[in-house]
Scaffold this active site. Structure first.
Site, short mmCIF file in Angstrom:
data_model
loop_
_atom_site.label_atom_id
_atom_site.label_comp_id
_atom_site.label_asym_id
_atom_site.label_seq_id
_atom_site.Cartn_x
_atom_site.Cartn_y
_atom_site.Cartn_z
N ARG A 86 1.01 -1.01 0.06
CA ARG A 86 0.05 -0.06 0.10
C ARG A 86 1.04 1.18 -0.14
O ARG A 86 1.54 1.25 0.81
CB ARG A 86 -0.85 -0.05 1.39
CG ARG A 86 -1.76 1.11 1.50
CD ARG A 86 -2.79 1.10 2.22
NE ARG A 86 -3.38 2.63 2.53
CZ ARG A 86 -3.34 3.30 3.62
NH1 ARG A 86 -2.57 3.17 4.58
NH2 ARG A 86 -4.02 4.42 3.47
N HIS A 130 -2.95 11.00 0.65
CA HIS A 130 -2.44 10.64 2.03
C HIS A 130 -1.85 12.20 2.49
O HIS A 130 -0.59 12.14 2.59
CB HIS A 130 -1.58 9.50 1.96
CG HIS A 130 -1.15 9.09 3.38
ND1 HIS A 130 -1.45 7.55 3.77
CD2 HIS A 130 -0.76 9.46 4.42
CE1 HIS A 130 -1.15 7.09 4.80
NE2 HIS A 130 -0.85 8.44 5.39
N GLU A 175 -7.49 8.42 5.88
CA GLU A 175 -7.96 8.93 7.22
C GLU A 175 -8.25 10.47 6.68
O GLU A 175 -7.76 11.44 7.73
CB GLU A 175 -6.80 9.00 8.06
CG GLU A 175 -6.34 7.60 8.41
CD GLU A 175 -5.17 7.65 9.46
OE1 GLU A 175 -4.78 8.43 10.15
OE2 GLU A 175 -4.60 6.63 10.15
N ASN A 301 -7.63 1.68 9.84
CA ASN A 301 -6.46 1.95 10.31
C ASN A 301 -6.64 1.80 11.94
O ASN A 301 -7.62 2.61 12.39
CB ASN A 301 -5.70 3.34 10.01
CG ASN A 301 -5.23 3.34 8.46
OD1 ASN A 301 -5.38 2.34 7.91
ND2 ASN A 301 -4.83 4.56 8.07
N TYR A 303 -4.74 1.88 15.83
CA TYR A 303 -3.59 1.88 16.64
C TYR A 303 -3.53 1.62 18.10
O TYR A 303 -3.02 1.24 18.91
CB TYR A 303 -2.64 3.32 16.40
CG TYR A 303 -2.19 3.29 15.06
CD1 TYR A 303 -0.93 2.61 14.63
CD2 TYR A 303 -2.74 3.81 13.94
CE1 TYR A 303 -0.34 2.68 13.45
CE2 TYR A 303 -2.14 4.05 12.77
CZ TYR A 303 -0.89 3.35 12.42
OH TYR A 303 -0.40 3.38 11.25
N GLU A 353 -3.74 -0.22 7.78
CA GLU A 353 -2.68 0.22 8.78
C GLU A 353 -2.87 -0.39 10.11
O GLU A 353 -3.90 -0.27 10.86
CB GLU A 353 -2.36 1.87 9.02
CG GLU A 353 -1.84 2.48 7.64
CD GLU A 353 -1.76 3.94 7.92
OE1 GLU A 353 -1.51 4.36 9.15
OE2 GLU A 353 -1.97 4.75 6.98
C1 FCB Z 1 -1.72 7.10 10.59
C2 FCB Z 1 -1.15 7.74 9.27
C3 FCB Z 1 0.05 7.46 8.85
C4 FCB Z 1 1.05 7.10 10.08
C5 FCB Z 1 0.59 6.46 11.22
C6 FCB Z 1 1.45 6.26 12.25
O1 FCB Z 1 -2.66 8.08 11.07
O2 FCB Z 1 -1.95 7.30 8.18
O3 FCB Z 1 0.73 8.08 7.60
O4 FCB Z 1 1.65 8.41 10.52
O5 FCB Z 1 -0.82 6.79 11.56
#
Ligand code: FCB
Length: 454
Positions: A86, A130, A175, A301, A303, A353
């Site tokens: 990607r 992006h 995002e 995405n 985290y 992500e």
């Molecule tokens: C996301 C972004 C990516 C990277 C990660 C850690 O929000 O899409 O570009 O910065 O976080």
């Protein structure tokens, strides 16, 4: 392997045969060559020149020099056995002024990259936006201006005319929450503006751009799949107190529902719009129908999670943290996916992500024994496996990131890569996590019970 019906994570976790294993990057974060072959200025080039904007005062001028090293980088993807990659396309390479004349040399780069990927049998997953908006469009009020959405459609058509025959999967935006909210409300990201109404307008125009681009992608690449990538950070109330609950509802509405719901055809969360005082005057007749264009997949995405307290108070963090100071909450990836699927029943999901910045220490050979990152990936992938077992159609996973890179306002201080980049020599060295991930990609089995550090 028998499927468990409860939610106990399994090790080993066995993934379906056709599950795609990939990794992700984005143009501004890795390419460098910001003034090469006619590329125009982006809002991130400009933002990097502002005092205090980037923690280590760095910029994207060289980054990972991927623009010149893309062949070696694709070879590395191939050595790691990855099946999909990607990446994103830099709008200012294609239209240095945002619209108008096409810069053919900019498109040539992505043409070469896509061919290199295909020759290595790696499926190209391209994201059109992006975050690197051409500065000339920002000079005309950026995403706050509805015209930017029309320019995005022209840009989409130009890219698709060139690459539409070879890219496997398209994402319109990455995002949009971050573009609109960090770019136009908190000012932490380019273009660094601080206005809630502007950020609401930007959000709407981003979604409109997505919705208008979808039929263009379908026309020019009928064989490819098309969707959008959204970020989700589940919010939990600190306590049962009404102030905490209410604050949490607003955050969930603004971050986790604001984009997915209009795309799913349900419009903006009304109570959140009201809580924010958004007058919605940007919404024109037909916009919500445009935004609800059917998607082939939703890119997710994920985290971390967040705990929300009302009355402007900060909630304490209780879980282990990554180097970003983000709580590690693996089950959040499952909670988000199952909730999205229950509510909206999207056809398919990719984890576009997931990954972690960790306090990496390289040895004299540039090698990083990042057992902490392996734990992070392993624990999240176990949850993805559970999610699939619960019947959610998750079709692939992209580790963020293939390389250490320019982490936006943090510059190069935060390292998310499974591959170490020595910024002085541009040498790439797979970390222990990359070697572990190679085994995962090869076998489709996620386990912590193998020796991956060799
Ligand atoms: C996301 C972004 C990516 C990277 C990660 C850690 O929000 O899409 O570009 O910065 O976080």
């Amino acid at each position: 392997m028998t499927k468990q019906s409860d939610n106990t994570p399994q090790d080993p976790a066995v993934f379906p045969d056709n599950f795609l294993w990939g990794s992700a990057t984005s143009s501004f974060q890795i390419e460098g060559a910001t003034a090469t072959d006619g590329r125009g200025e982006s809002i991130w080039d400009r933002f990097c020149t502002k005092d205090g904007a980037i923690a280590d005062k760095s910029d994207g001028k060289i980054a990972c020099d991927h623009y010149h090293r893309y062949k070696d980088d694709v070879a590395l993807l191939s050595e790691l056995g990855l099946q999909a990659y990607r990446f994103s396309i830099a709008w200012p390479r294609v239209f240095p002024d945002g619209r108008g004349a096409i810069n053919t040399k900019g498109l040539d780069f992505y043409d070469r990259l896509v061919d290199e990927l295909l020759a290595a049998n790696i499926a190209p997953f391209a994201t059109l936006y992006h975050w690197d908006l051409p500065q000339t469009l920002e000079d005309k009020n950026g995403w706050v201006n509805r015209d930017t959405a029309y320019s995005f459609v022209d840009y989409t058509a130009a890219v698709l005319a060139r690459l539409g025959d070879r890219v496997t999967s398209w994402a319109t935006l990455n995002e949009p929450f971050v573009s609109a909210s960090l770019g136009y409300r908190t000012g932490e990201h380019a273009p660094g503006r601080k206005s809630l109404p502007d950020s609401c307008a930007a959000a709407h125009h981003l979604l409109l751009a997505h919705g208008m681009a979808m039929p263009v992608i379908r026309d020019l690449a009928p064989q490819a799949e098309a969707g959008i990538v959204l970020n989700f950070t589940p919010a939990f109330a600190y306590s049962d107190d009404e102030a905490d609950q209410q604050a949490c509802d607003v955050v969930n509405g603004f971050e986790n529902r604001w984009y997915a719901e209009p795309i799913a055809g349900k419009g903006y969360p009304a109570e959140t719009a009201e809580a924010l005082g958004w007058e919605q005057k940007e919404i024109q007749a037909g916009d919500l129908e445009t935004i609800a264009a059917p998607i082939d997949y939703l890119g997710v995405n994920y985290y971390t999670r967040q705990t929300i307290r009302g009355n402007q108070q900060k909630a304490p963090q209780t879980l282990p943290l990554t180097d970003m100071g983000w709580e590690i909450y693996p089950q959040g990836i499952r909670e988000i996916l199952t909730t999205l699927h229950e509510r909206h029943n999207f056809k398919k999901y990719y984890i576009t992500e997931n990954g972690a910045a960790m306090p990496d220490k390289a040895d004299e050979h540039n090698f990083v024994d990042d057992q902490d990152r392996i734990d992070y990936l392993h624990n999240h992938l176990q949850q993805v496996s559970q999610t699939i077992n619960q019947g959610v159609p998750v079709a692939g996973y992209f580790a963020w990131s293939m390389f250490d890179n320019f982490e936006w306002a943090f510059g190069y201080e935060k390292r998310f890569g499974i591959v170490r980049v020595n910024y002085e020599t541009q040498e790439r060295t797979p970390k222990a996590s990359a070697l572990w991930y190679r085994e995962v990609a090869k076998s489709g089995v996620v386990t912590r019970h193998n020796d991956s550090s060799a």
